[in-house]
Design a protein around this motif. Sequence first.
Motif, PDB file in Angstrom:
ATOM      1  N   ARG A 141       1.094  -1.216  -0.110  1.00 49.12           N
ATOM      2  CA  ARG A 141      -0.147  -0.145   0.087  1.00 49.12           C
ATOM      3  C   ARG A 141       0.802   1.278   0.056  1.00 49.12           C
ATOM      4  O   ARG A 141       0.532   2.341  -0.588  1.00 49.12           O
ATOM      5  N   HIS A 154       1.701  -4.357  -6.959  1.00 50.61           N
ATOM      6  CA  HIS A 154       0.880  -5.591  -6.934  1.00 50.61           C
ATOM      7  C   HIS A 154       1.725  -6.817  -6.986  1.00 50.61           C
ATOM      8  O   HIS A 154       1.678  -7.899  -6.216  1.00 50.61           O
ATOM      9  N   ARG A 233      -8.963  -5.768  -7.791  1.00 46.00           N
ATOM     10  CA  ARG A 233      -8.936  -6.633  -6.499  1.00 46.00           C
ATOM     11  C   ARG A 233      -9.226  -5.730  -5.366  1.00 46.00           C
ATOM     12  O   ARG A 233      -8.981  -4.565  -5.314  1.00 46.00           O
ATOM     13  N   THR A 234      -9.766  -6.348  -4.405  1.00 48.20           N
ATOM     14  CA  THR A 234     -10.310  -5.794  -3.036  1.00 48.20           C
ATOM     15  C   THR A 234      -9.394  -6.615  -2.240  1.00 48.20           C
ATOM     16  O   THR A 234      -8.774  -7.484  -2.491  1.00 48.20           O
ATOM     17  N   ARG A 235      -9.437  -5.863  -0.883  1.00 56.01           N
ATOM     18  CA  ARG A 235      -8.811  -6.607   0.144  1.00 56.01           C
ATOM     19  C   ARG A 235      -9.782  -7.079   1.582  1.00 56.01           C
ATOM     20  O   ARG A 235     -10.616  -5.957   1.565  1.00 56.01           O
ATOM     21  N   VAL A 238      -8.870  -4.086   5.703  1.00 53.23           N
ATOM     22  CA  VAL A 238      -8.797  -2.569   5.685  1.00 53.23           C
ATOM     23  C   VAL A 238      -8.078  -2.129   6.583  1.00 53.23           C
ATOM     24  O   VAL A 238      -8.204  -2.352   7.842  1.00 53.23           O
TER      25      VAL A 238
ATOM     26  N   GLU B 107     -11.631 -11.530  -2.872  1.00 55.16           N
ATOM     27  CA  GLU B 107     -10.539 -10.438  -3.324  1.00 55.16           C
ATOM     28  C   GLU B 107     -10.321 -10.404  -4.593  1.00 55.16           C
ATOM     29  O   GLU B 107     -10.480  -9.243  -5.470  1.00 55.16           O
ATOM     30  N   GLY B 110     -13.356  -8.821  -6.447  1.00 52.44           N
ATOM     31  CA  GLY B 110     -13.729  -7.418  -6.248  1.00 52.44           C
ATOM     32  C   GLY B 110     -14.796  -7.473  -4.923  1.00 52.44           C
ATOM     33  O   GLY B 110     -15.653  -6.240  -5.209  1.00 52.44           O
ATOM     34  N   PRO B 112     -16.673  -6.384  -1.787  1.00 53.24           N
ATOM     35  CA  PRO B 112     -16.286  -5.579  -0.843  1.00 53.24           C
ATOM     36  C   PRO B 112     -15.662  -6.163   0.570  1.00 53.24           C
ATOM     37  O   PRO B 112     -16.228  -7.358   0.899  1.00 53.24           O
ATOM     38  N   PRO B 113     -14.801  -5.559   1.273  1.00 54.37           N
ATOM     39  CA  PRO B 113     -14.193  -5.933   2.424  1.00 54.37           C
ATOM     40  C   PRO B 113     -15.186  -6.599   3.162  1.00 54.37           C
ATOM     41  O   PRO B 113     -14.798  -7.727   3.924  1.00 54.37           O
TER      42      PRO B 113
END
Lengths: 270, 275, 287
Positions: A141, A154, A233-235, A238, B107, B110, B112-113
Amino acid sequence: MTRDIALGQFIPGKGIIHRMDARVKILLLITYIVLIFCAFNFVSLGIVTASVIAIILISDIPVKMYLKSLKVIIVIILITSILNIFYGSGDPLVQFGIFKITLEGIYRAIFVTVRIICLIFISSCLTFTTSPTDLTDAIERLMKPLKIFHIKVHEIAMMMTIALRFVPTLLEETDKIMSAQKARGADMESGGMIKKIKAMTPVLIPLFVSAFRRAYELAVAMECRCYQGGDGRTRMKVLKINKLDVACILVTVLFLVGVILCNIFFAAKI
Amino acid sequence: MSFISVENVKFSYDEDKNYVLNGLNLKIEKGEFVALLGHNGCGKSTAAKLLNAMFIPDEGVVVVDNMITSDEKLTYEIRRNVGLVLQNPDNQLVASVIEEDVAFGPENLGVPPEEIRSRVNVALKMVDMYEYRTHAPHKLSGGQKQRVAIAGILAMKPRCIVFDEPTAMLDPNGREEVMNTIQVLKELGITVVLITHYMDEAVMADRVVVMDNGNILTAGTPREVFSQVNLLKKHSLDVPQATELCYKLSGVGLKFDKMPLNTEECVEFLEGVLK
Amino acid sequence: MSIIEVKDLSFTYGINTPFEKKAVDDVNVCFNEGEVIGLIGHTGSGKSTFVQMLNGLIKPTSGQVLLEGKDIWEKPKEIRKIRFKVGMVFQYPEYQLFDETVYKDISFGPRNKGLNENEIDLTVRKAAKFVGLSDKLLNKSPFDLSGGEKRRAAIAGVIAMDPDVLVLDEPTAGLDPKGREVLLAQIMGYHKERKNTIFFVSHSMEDISRIADRVMVMNKGRLEMFDTPKNIFAQVEKIESMGLRVPQITKIITMLRERGYDLTDGVLTVEQAFSEVVNLLKREGVI
């Protein structure tokens, strides 16, 4: 034999530093490194040392662990400080032939030693209190802005994650292959350096073959789980900067200012 | 239209058209549990990778829920719907913390967390690995690792999971754990395709498909398939010992309404005869 | 004559660490020359540690392993010699292949043993023959072989050292039924000709009951039972209490016995069970 090597030396805990955001910790570590090298006189060095000791005490990690981290590097510390003793200019206090010890040399040696020790303590504090995954995550990040220079942030982070995951597996595998070759009479203990390196071939080749096989299978598994690079991509985790982080940043900034002021108001020793 | 349909599929790994699959036809219904049997090299692992668009057929089509696998735009939608669990549990886990590994799929999609978090928790509870969520994979047993791999697929909310010899590298305890998990999935309405060498696992399926030489040798309910002891033995496939014994007994004149497939059925049958 | 005698053998992992674990706990046992010993126990029962102490890969924390009456650790510097006498095939041995050709790979052990070129050639070809590898395959790279062939090449690499005792740790794991059948037949063929002592570690009770003369059952590091397969598998309850199974066919006959039918206990094969049941059916007048 290699089975119990702990990677990254992370020690789980619930202390203040454990709870801090890994990104903040990395940035503060960098600030501290600057601080340590900014301490030009005894007063500022004293302040820095005191704060490092304070951090060690609140870190919820046994002091013994910090001392252990010095063990590896103690020789280097000794050599650099001894060299520094002889490097000062000015009137010699003692002189043997071309070697002379000056007051400046002694000061230098003290500064170097204290700086290296502080440096090691403060960076150990980061690795002790932050899990390797949090660390890679934070690095990814923090490095995000580098994307504009076409650095594959990434991908680098993904490689670090996978490396962390597979190091224990490959160590275990090395053990297994070594046993298997020993069972076929391989002699890995006796002989000189070259003979020993040669004796490792039957271990290294199967290890590489297996690592490539694993890499291939892992790639398939990742594709099956819809991996398509970093875009979109999401994680799950957070990272959030909370009050604690803000407080720690403030304290560090105060120290930074304090050290700079000390440098200005007290005469520089070196 | 079936949930998955494989139509006249030919597939080869090289240019010389040495077909591993030679005109395969297979239909799988929603919620069905299908076991795919056959010895190494019969094409069953290749078939598995055709179902989730890892491989695209040279000839013929594979359709998953009205999506043709050769359509590149649909690749990831198909893979989300059809998860694949592979043989070696070690080489499927990406992250060094269990829960982060399970999060890998969502992930990538995509999600949401907060939703990833809840999906990960649900998936880990389904495979009974929730209390291990902060552990490192290399400390787990083979069966546990394989269950984590299954959770990683479940977190993508697939409608079908294909298992490619998931128990081949496990000890008997690990095998049992994984097979229990598979049965839980079936009860949840997930379509299961299980590729295996073990007959006692295939017996649990609704339908067994035996493959040989890139095509289907025989198919049917486990009872129909395993009654053909001679055919299976000819193709060096195992038959449960219970079934083999009863098959031999039919040679000396015993009559069977239904061929026993496990210990209990066999004992029950023999008791019935002896009374 | 007993070839291996194990006296008060114990091994503890990670002594003085929080991970301290007794893997093998005070085992006393004797093995005869030419026997096939089946070794069973669930994962973590200590069977892998036990077999690795037989050829000195693991040094016992206490106790002795006597090979032909001599303590193998008498001269620690010469422990390598023991490994040529007690050959060990690990689980998934194909992952240890490394040389350019299959031939060279199989000759690794014999060469370490110090044989001359003629002797090496002889023993490599003999070993390859035992596991059914053709001369054509010997000149190929081991990485170009099929899965089953790799496994057999790796086993040949140990057989080529001509050990008096051969330990096989789950040699059939991960093979399909056909591969398993072929490999078992080859191992038994080899045993018949070489007449050496074989340790066969396996999770497959069906395989164990078919080939073992005597079966060792290990549980929590201890030797729980050591007897013929017939006597071992007759004790269904005890075996199951240790988290192990008995062969399905044994279980069926045992259950029938429990329900009062007159059948012999410890039936191990389908053929045996068949003749038992046919006799019973005849006595009862069903057929």
